[in-house]
Design a protein around this motif. Structure first.
Motif, short mmCIF file in Angstrom:
data_model
loop_
_atom_site.label_atom_id
_atom_site.label_comp_id
_atom_site.label_asym_id
_atom_site.label_seq_id
_atom_site.Cartn_x
_atom_site.Cartn_y
_atom_site.Cartn_z
N ASP A 1 0.94 -1.21 0.02
CA ASP A 1 0.03 0.02 -0.09
C ASP A 1 0.84 1.35 0.10
OD1 ASP A 1 0.97 -0.75 2.70
OD2 ASP A 1 -0.65 0.50 3.38
N GLU A 2 2.19 1.07 -0.05
CA GLU A 2 3.10 2.38 0.12
C GLU A 2 3.51 2.53 -1.54
OE1 GLU A 2 5.06 5.39 0.64
OE2 GLU A 2 4.04 4.33 2.38
N PRO A 3 2.99 3.61 -2.00
CA PRO A 3 3.26 4.04 -3.36
C PRO A 3 4.82 4.22 -3.74
CG PRO A 3 1.46 5.43 -2.83
CD PRO A 3 2.00 4.63 -1.47
N ARG A 4 5.45 4.63 -3.10
CA ARG A 4 7.16 5.00 -3.25
C ARG A 4 7.68 3.61 -3.19
NH1 ARG A 4 9.04 8.85 1.18
NH2 ARG A 4 7.28 7.85 2.01
N ILE A 5 7.47 2.86 -2.53
CA ILE A 5 8.11 1.41 -2.51
C ILE A 5 7.52 0.71 -3.61
CG2 ILE A 5 8.27 -0.72 -0.96
CD1 ILE A 5 8.15 0.82 1.38
N THR A 6 6.60 0.65 -3.84
CA THR A 6 5.96 -0.14 -5.04
C THR A 6 6.55 0.39 -6.43
OG1 THR A 6 3.89 -0.69 -3.61
CG2 THR A 6 3.88 -0.67 -6.46
N ALA A 7 6.53 1.88 -6.51
CA ALA A 7 7.18 2.41 -7.67
C ALA A 7 8.45 1.85 -7.72
CB ALA A 7 6.65 3.92 -7.78
N ALA A 8 9.22 1.99 -6.75
CA ALA A 8 10.67 1.67 -6.91
C ALA A 8 10.74 0.27 -7.19
CB ALA A 8 11.53 1.94 -5.54
N LEU A 9 10.22 -0.62 -6.69
CA LEU A 9 10.24 -2.06 -6.90
C LEU A 9 10.03 -2.30 -8.42
CD1 LEU A 9 8.88 -3.74 -3.88
CD2 LEU A 9 11.13 -4.17 -4.53
N MET A 10 8.89 -1.61 -8.88
CA MET A 10 8.38 -1.92 -10.30
C MET A 10 9.43 -1.52 -11.40
SD MET A 10 4.25 -0.77 -9.87
CE MET A 10 3.83 -1.53 -11.60
N VAL A 11 9.98 -0.48 -11.11
CA VAL A 11 10.94 0.28 -11.84
C VAL A 11 12.19 -0.74 -12.18
CG1 VAL A 11 12.58 2.06 -12.25
CG2 VAL A 11 10.35 2.68 -11.76
N ARG A 12 12.49 -0.93 -11.08
CA ARG A 12 13.81 -2.15 -11.19
C ARG A 12 13.33 -3.45 -11.71
NH1 ARG A 12 18.29 -0.38 -7.48
NH2 ARG A 12 17.67 1.54 -6.71
N LEU A 13 12.29 -3.84 -11.25
CA LEU A 13 12.07 -5.39 -11.68
C LEU A 13 11.57 -5.19 -13.17
CD1 LEU A 13 9.69 -6.58 -8.92
CD2 LEU A 13 11.80 -7.32 -9.56
N GLU A 14 11.03 -4.22 -13.85
CA GLU A 14 10.60 -4.02 -15.11
C GLU A 14 12.04 -3.90 -16.09
OE1 GLU A 14 7.55 -1.15 -15.08
OE2 GLU A 14 5.92 -2.58 -14.88
N ALA A 15 13.09 -3.03 -15.30
CA ALA A 15 14.12 -2.80 -16.27
C ALA A 15 14.92 -4.06 -16.14
CB ALA A 15 14.95 -1.77 -15.34
N THR A 16 14.71 -5.19 -15.56
CA THR A 16 15.37 -6.27 -15.64
C THR A 16 14.74 -7.47 -16.49
OG1 THR A 16 14.77 -6.98 -13.72
CG2 THR A 16 16.95 -5.77 -13.67
N GLY A 17 13.59 -7.00 -17.07
CA GLY A 17 12.68 -7.99 -17.83
C GLY A 17 11.54 -8.63 -17.12
N PHE A 18 11.39 -8.39 -15.81
CA PHE A 18 10.15 -9.17 -15.60
C PHE A 18 9.02 -8.22 -15.80
CE2 PHE A 18 13.54 -9.86 -12.35
CZ PHE A 18 13.44 -11.18 -12.02
N THR A 19 7.57 -9.07 -15.84
CA THR A 19 6.28 -8.60 -16.10
C THR A 19 5.87 -8.51 -14.64
OG1 THR A 19 5.98 -9.76 -18.24
CG2 THR A 19 4.13 -8.92 -16.76
N VAL A 20 5.56 -7.16 -14.31
CA VAL A 20 5.01 -6.79 -12.76
C VAL A 20 3.54 -6.25 -12.76
CG1 VAL A 20 5.61 -5.36 -10.91
CG2 VAL A 20 7.36 -6.02 -12.63
#
Length: 97
Positions: free
Chosen positions: A10-29
């Motif tokens: 539920d924390e937008p900043r944590i979610t955004a940071a995780l999404m950016v890093r995971l998507e940059a390495t090729g994961f579907t998030v």
């Protein structure tokens, strides 16, 4: 087909940071904003792995994980708890689930 990750937090900043890093390495998030939405998203997307916050406003991550693990096709989906809780009981509960 890429590996999929569901982030339940539920924390937008944590979610955004995780999404950016995971998507940059090729994961579907995928993302869900609370525990109940996380259970629904897990059923809908059937992710390869779930990253779950513990403290959320509706049901906590432990309860969301327990509900997900009761669903046959999601039973073996790994869940990684992401939390600031460091108490021993939280670690034991996470390991149990």
């Amino acid at each position: 087909m890429s590996t999929s990750v569901l982030i339940v937090d539920d924390e937008p900043r944590i979610t955004a940071a995780l999404m950016v890093r995971l998507e940059a390495t090729g994961f579907t998030v995928y993302h869900a904003i609370n525990g109940l939405a996380g259970v629904e998203a897990a059923c809908l997307y059937k992710p390869d792995v779930i990253v779950m916050d513990v403290r959320m406003p509706d049901i906590d991550g432990f309860e969301a994980c327990a509900r997900i693990k009761r669903i046959e096709e999601l039973r073996d989906t790994p869940v990684i708890f992401l939390t600031a809780q460091i108490e021993d009981h939280a670690k034991l509960k996470a390991a149990e689930l």
